[in-house]
Write a protein that holds these residues in place. Structure first.
Motif, PDB file in Angstrom:
ATOM      1  N   ARG A  41      55.488  37.598  10.419  1.00 43.20           N
ATOM      2  CA  ARG A  41      56.804  37.061  10.802  1.00 43.20           C
ATOM      3  C   ARG A  41      57.918  38.067  10.564  1.00 43.20           C
ATOM      4  O   ARG A  41      58.788  38.259  11.412  1.00 43.20           O
ATOM      5  CB  ARG A  41      57.073  35.781  10.007  1.00 43.20           C
ATOM      6  CG  ARG A  41      58.413  35.164  10.226  1.00 43.20           C
ATOM      7  CD  ARG A  41      58.639  33.900   9.402  1.00 43.20           C
ATOM      8  NE  ARG A  41      57.419  33.127   9.249  1.00 43.20           N
ATOM      9  CZ  ARG A  41      56.979  32.627   8.087  1.00 43.20           C
ATOM     10  NH1 ARG A  41      57.671  32.807   6.985  1.00 43.20           N
ATOM     11  NH2 ARG A  41      55.864  31.950   8.022  1.00 43.20           N
ATOM     12  N   LYS A  42      57.921  38.729   9.431  1.00 46.87           N
ATOM     13  CA  LYS A  42      59.022  39.638   9.106  1.00 46.87           C
ATOM     14  C   LYS A  42      59.059  40.885   9.992  1.00 46.87           C
ATOM     15  O   LYS A  42      60.049  41.601  10.027  1.00 46.87           O
ATOM     16  CB  LYS A  42      58.968  40.039   7.637  1.00 46.87           C
ATOM     17  CG  LYS A  42      57.801  40.902   7.252  1.00 46.87           C
ATOM     18  CD  LYS A  42      57.828  41.198   5.759  1.00 46.87           C
ATOM     19  CE  LYS A  42      56.607  41.991   5.357  1.00 46.87           C
ATOM     20  NZ  LYS A  42      56.579  42.205   3.914  1.00 46.87           N
ATOM     21  N   TYR A  43      57.987  41.147  10.733  1.00 50.20           N
ATOM     22  CA  TYR A  43      57.944  42.311  11.606  1.00 50.20           C
ATOM     23  C   TYR A  43      58.316  41.990  13.039  1.00 50.20           C
ATOM     24  O   TYR A  43      58.372  42.879  13.884  1.00 50.20           O
ATOM     25  CB  TYR A  43      56.531  42.932  11.588  1.00 50.20           C
ATOM     26  CG  TYR A  43      56.125  43.366  10.208  1.00 50.20           C
ATOM     27  CD1 TYR A  43      56.737  44.452   9.593  1.00 50.20           C
ATOM     28  CD2 TYR A  43      55.153  42.675   9.498  1.00 50.20           C
ATOM     29  CE1 TYR A  43      56.387  44.837   8.314  1.00 50.20           C
ATOM     30  CE2 TYR A  43      54.797  43.048   8.220  1.00 50.20           C
ATOM     31  CZ  TYR A  43      55.414  44.141   7.631  1.00 50.20           C
ATOM     32  OH  TYR A  43      55.066  44.516   6.368  1.00 50.20           O
ATOM     33  N   ARG A  44      58.570  40.748  13.315  1.00 50.78           N
ATOM     34  CA  ARG A  44      58.922  40.343  14.690  1.00 50.78           C
ATOM     35  C   ARG A  44      60.407  40.201  14.862  1.00 50.78           C
ATOM     36  O   ARG A  44      61.158  39.915  14.054  1.00 50.78           O
ATOM     37  CB  ARG A  44      58.224  39.027  15.041  1.00 50.78           C
ATOM     38  CG  ARG A  44      56.757  39.220  15.124  1.00 50.78           C
ATOM     39  CD  ARG A  44      56.093  37.974  15.609  1.00 50.78           C
ATOM     40  NE  ARG A  44      54.661  38.264  15.705  1.00 50.78           N
ATOM     41  CZ  ARG A  44      53.745  37.352  15.686  1.00 50.78           C
ATOM     42  NH1 ARG A  44      54.052  36.088  15.594  1.00 50.78           N
ATOM     43  NH2 ARG A  44      52.474  37.673  15.783  1.00 50.78           N
ATOM     44  N   MET A  90      48.581  33.407  10.745  1.00 52.51           N
ATOM     45  CA  MET A  90      48.924  34.752  11.205  1.00 52.51           C
ATOM     46  C   MET A  90      50.427  34.962  11.081  1.00 52.51           C
ATOM     47  O   MET A  90      50.881  36.040  10.698  1.00 52.51           O
ATOM     48  CB  MET A  90      48.489  34.945  12.658  1.00 52.51           C
ATOM     49  CG  MET A  90      46.994  34.945  12.844  1.00 52.51           C
ATOM     50  SD  MET A  90      46.473  35.237  14.560  1.00 52.51           S
ATOM     51  CE  MET A  90      47.024  33.728  15.369  1.00 52.51           C
ATOM     52  N   ASP A  91      51.201  33.920  11.371  1.00 51.80           N
ATOM     53  CA  ASP A  91      52.653  34.029  11.361  1.00 51.80           C
ATOM     54  C   ASP A  91      53.184  34.424   9.985  1.00 51.80           C
ATOM     55  O   ASP A  91      54.087  35.249   9.885  1.00 51.80           O
ATOM     56  CB  ASP A  91      53.290  32.706  11.818  1.00 51.80           C
ATOM     57  CG  ASP A  91      54.791  32.818  11.938  1.00 51.80           C
ATOM     58  OD1 ASP A  91      55.255  33.651  12.739  1.00 51.80           O
ATOM     59  OD2 ASP A  91      55.493  32.089  11.208  1.00 51.80           O
ATOM     60  N   GLU A  92      52.632  33.856   8.925  1.00 50.62           N
ATOM     61  CA  GLU A  92      53.150  34.193   7.593  1.00 50.62           C
ATOM     62  C   GLU A  92      52.929  35.665   7.254  1.00 50.62           C
ATOM     63  O   GLU A  92      53.648  36.231   6.441  1.00 50.62           O
ATOM     64  CB  GLU A  92      52.539  33.299   6.510  1.00 50.62           C
ATOM     65  CG  GLU A  92      51.086  33.586   6.189  1.00 50.62           C
ATOM     66  CD  GLU A  92      50.478  32.598   5.222  1.00 50.62           C
ATOM     67  OE1 GLU A  92      50.167  33.001   4.092  1.00 50.62           O
ATOM     68  OE2 GLU A  92      50.320  31.412   5.599  1.00 50.62           O
ATOM     69  N   LYS A  93      51.962  36.277   7.892  1.00 50.45           N
ATOM     70  CA  LYS A  93      51.656  37.689   7.615  1.00 50.45           C
ATOM     71  C   LYS A  93      52.553  38.639   8.402  1.00 50.45           C
ATOM     72  O   LYS A  93      52.840  39.724   7.922  1.00 50.45           O
ATOM     73  CB  LYS A  93      50.204  38.002   7.960  1.00 50.45           C
ATOM     74  CG  LYS A  93      49.212  37.269   7.107  1.00 50.45           C
ATOM     75  CD  LYS A  93      47.815  37.578   7.615  1.00 50.45           C
ATOM     76  CE  LYS A  93      46.797  36.777   6.884  1.00 50.45           C
ATOM     77  NZ  LYS A  93      45.451  36.993   7.409  1.00 50.45           N
TER      78      LYS A  93
END
Length: 95
Positions: A92-95, A87-90
């Motif tokens: 990460r850039k939005y957090r 889930m993180d790879e999907k």
């Protein structure tokens, strides 16, 4: 088998005032399972072994019925790739 992501949306056939109560029971079960998960406004996404996650999906149906649903419609999405997916790879850039 590598990690997969499974998203689950349960739509229990219960009176409208009971929907959140029933869905909350399913989410509590997912939490108790120990798998990484994220609750979204339309579905809950889990991460882990496909067989384990599908067992959770099956149990979610049973929980809805135990909580009074005459019928349960579920939407299940599976993201699988040979090297695994998180889930993180999907997100990460939005957090």
């Amino acid at each position: 088998m590598p990690n997969v992501n499974v998203s689950l949306q349960v739509l229990p056939n219960v009176p409208e005032e009971d929907i959140y109560r029933v869905v909350d029971k399913v989410i509590a079960f997912i939490q108790e399972s120990g798998v990484p998960y994220e609750v979204g406004p339309m579905e809950t996404t889990m991460e882990g072994d496909l067989d384990l996650l599908m067992d959770i999906v099956k149990r979610a149906q049973e929980i809805c019925v135990e909580e009074g649903a005459a019928r349960v419609i579920s939407v299940v999405k599976i993201d699988y790739k040979p090297g695994g997916v998180t889930m993180d790879e999907k997100v990460r850039k939005y957090r």
